[in-house]
Enzyme design. Structure first.
Site: not given
Length: 68
Positions: A1-2
């Site tokens: 989950m950047p």
């Protein structure tokens, strides 16, 4: 989950420009790191010009020096 945080000075950045920044930052993470765009977050913070400095001085002073 950047999560990508982009900070720009508050100088008339349009909603269309923000949308393009979000799209392109997402594309970079998809292309370079093979991240899922559905879980990639991009946040744009607009910072008052008075709260931004470069070269050890407020940005307004820095810019004024560039024109001298």
């Amino acid at each position: 989950m950047p999560y990508v945080n982009v900070r720009v000075t508050r100088e008339g950045v349009t909603p269309a420009q923000k949308a393009e920044i979000i799209a392109r930052m997402t594309d970079v993470l998809v292309e370079v790191l093979d991240k899922d765009p559905r879980t990639t977050f991009v946040v744009i913070d607009e910072v008052a010009l008075a709260d931004w400095g470069v070269g050890g001085v407020p940005v307004t002073e820095y810019r004024a020096r560039q024109h001298d």
